[in-house]
Design a protein around this motif. Structure first.
Motif, PDB file in Angstrom:
ATOM      1  N   UNK A 260       0.856  -1.195   0.000  1.00 35.18           N
ATOM      2  CA  UNK A 260       0.000   0.000   0.000  1.00 35.18           C
ATOM      3  C   UNK A 260       0.887   1.238   0.000  1.00 35.18           C
ATOM      4  N   UNK A 261       0.963   1.921  -1.117  1.00 45.04           N
ATOM      5  CA  UNK A 261       1.880   3.053  -1.267  1.00 45.04           C
ATOM      6  C   UNK A 261       1.402   4.317  -0.566  1.00 45.04           C
ATOM      7  N   UNK A 262       0.216   4.288   0.049  1.00 42.60           N
ATOM      8  CA  UNK A 262      -0.284   5.469   0.757  1.00 42.60           C
ATOM      9  C   UNK A 262       0.243   5.534   2.185  1.00 42.60           C
ATOM     10  N   UNK A 263       0.881   4.467   2.643  1.00 43.79           N
ATOM     11  CA  UNK A 263       1.371   4.407   4.019  1.00 43.79           C
ATOM     12  C   UNK A 263       2.894   4.248   4.004  1.00 43.79           C
ATOM     13  N   UNK A 264       3.606   5.143   4.675  1.00 47.64           N
ATOM     14  CA  UNK A 264       5.062   5.041   4.775  1.00 47.64           C
ATOM     15  C   UNK A 264       5.410   3.952   5.787  1.00 47.64           C
TER      16      UNK A 264
END
Length: 389
Positions: free
Chosen positions: A79-83
């Motif tokens: 999930x690229x929305x969460x670092x």
């Protein structure tokens, strides 16, 4: 302290974490008796200001429980929305890549970030906790056996601290990078961490990791075959390569070239277990293959250009320039350029890391100008200044 022991519980936490701007992650593992790390515990935490009970925001995940799947965690990694925030991530990333072929994306490594924010080379987590979070750490459980169950309360407390303090460290460093405009420095360093080749050791190339003073192609051919056998044997049986035989024994075998079991028995450095069975057979076969290797297939080390002589005066000037640059940037000298890099530049070579990426920005560009006579160095009090010529 909450310990997740089912796939469903892990999925619930990861679903909540996907609503967060970041999640901090750490692992505990064992590797002393295996080639590949054995994952024993995963620690996860989301920001403390998210809604809900604090106990639900920082959890332990037990991967050794029968029936649990880490797939919900791997979905979170994708999930690229969460670092995804780690400290000194390399070994953690290797575990996840070997287990599932996945890298967390996007990735933030607080050790790398601290490096470019002036905290020095390979700064430890405990140091950052003390300097940024203003807390102390109990390290008494650091070297415990994480595969044993049940875990003690001390172990759980120690493990959870590795992700709870990491939240404040990440927020501080992320703000510092934004303030200094150095976020791209971290991104460049992290690119190396997320390359599959960083974690895959091809037995064919294992010989390149063996240090030897001899550069003879005939000798290196035997080293190559011995290292190839050892790496393949260790990977297949999941045992440390040094448990097969150590580097010093490998070099000895390449020198003595044993042709039978009797010859093998004369080795001074070979472990007793390696003098019989599959390992002994593999050693003899590897030596035979190396000895009979055709000349055009023998490995050869890159030739050194003896024509390039180090200009000692220029090398000294480059060291002065590097010291000035590191003082102004707050970055440790070895992170920008090694002594070998400076000597290479002073001898006319240009194939050094210091001339690429953020290192070029900080030091490399001016180093090249100094080498070509476009600038000089001048002292003003305790400061060193660059003077255009």
């Amino acid at each position: 302290m909450k310990t997740i022991a089912t796939t469903e519980e892990l999925a619930q936490f990861c679903e909540m974490a996907r609503k967060a701007p970041y999640v901090t992650i750490d692992t505990e593992f064992l590797r002393e008796r295996t080639y590949y790390s054995k994952l024993c515990l995963v620690q996860l935490a989301v920001p403390s200001d998210m809604p809900g009970d604090e106990e639900d925001k920082a959890v332990l995940v037990d991967p050794l429980v029968d029936g649990i799947s880490l797939e919900p965690l791997y979905e979170l990694f994708r999930d690229t929305s969460v670092v995804k925030v780690f400290h000194a991530a390399r070994q953690d990333l290797e575990i996840f890549f070997v287990e599932a072929g996945v890298f967390p994306n996007p990735l933030f490594d607080t050790q790398v970030a601290a490096m470019v924010c002036g905290f020095g080379e390979q700064v430890g987590y405990e140091t950052l906790v003390r300097k940024i979070a203003k807390q102390g750490l109990d390290k008494s459980s650091r070297f415990t056996d994480w595969s044993r169950r049940p875990l003690t309360e001390a172990q759980k407390t120690y493990a959870l601290a590795d992700v709870t303090h990491l939240r404040k460290i990440y927020e501080f460093l992320a703000a510092k990078l934004k303030e200094t405009g150095r976020a791209h420095w971290v991104e460049e360093e992290i690119q190396m961490l997320t390359r599959p080749e960083t974690y895959i050791i091809d037995p064919e190339n294992a010989w390149k990791r063996v240090k030897t003073r001899t550069t003879s192609p005939k000798f290196l051919a035997i080293v190559r075959e011995l290292a190839k056998f050892r790496e393949a044997y260790a990977q297949e049986r999941n045992v440390p390569r040094n448990r097969v035989f150590k580097d010093d024994a490998l070099v000895e075998l390449a020198s003595t070239k044993p042709g039978n079991m009797q010859d093998l028995g004369r080795s001074r450095l070979l472990l007793r277990e390696a003098r019989k069975g599959d390992i002994a057979d593999g050693i003899l076969a590897a030596v035979k293959a190396g000895v009979s290797c055709p000349s055009d297939e023998m490995p050869r080390l890159p030739k050194r250009d003896d024509k390039q002589q180090v200009n000692p005066a220029l090398a000294d000037l480059l060291r002065v320039l590097l010291k000035a640059k590191t003082e102004s940037s707050g970055v440790a000298p070895k992170l920008i350029a090694t002594s070998a890099d400076l000597d290479t530049l002073a001898s006319g070579g240009r194939d050094v890391a210091a001339l690429h990426g953020w290192r070029h920005e900080v030091f490399g560009a001016d180093a090249l100008r100094l080498c070509t006579g476009e600038v000089a160095l001048a002292a003003k009090g305790s400061a060193i200044k660059i003077v255009k010529l």
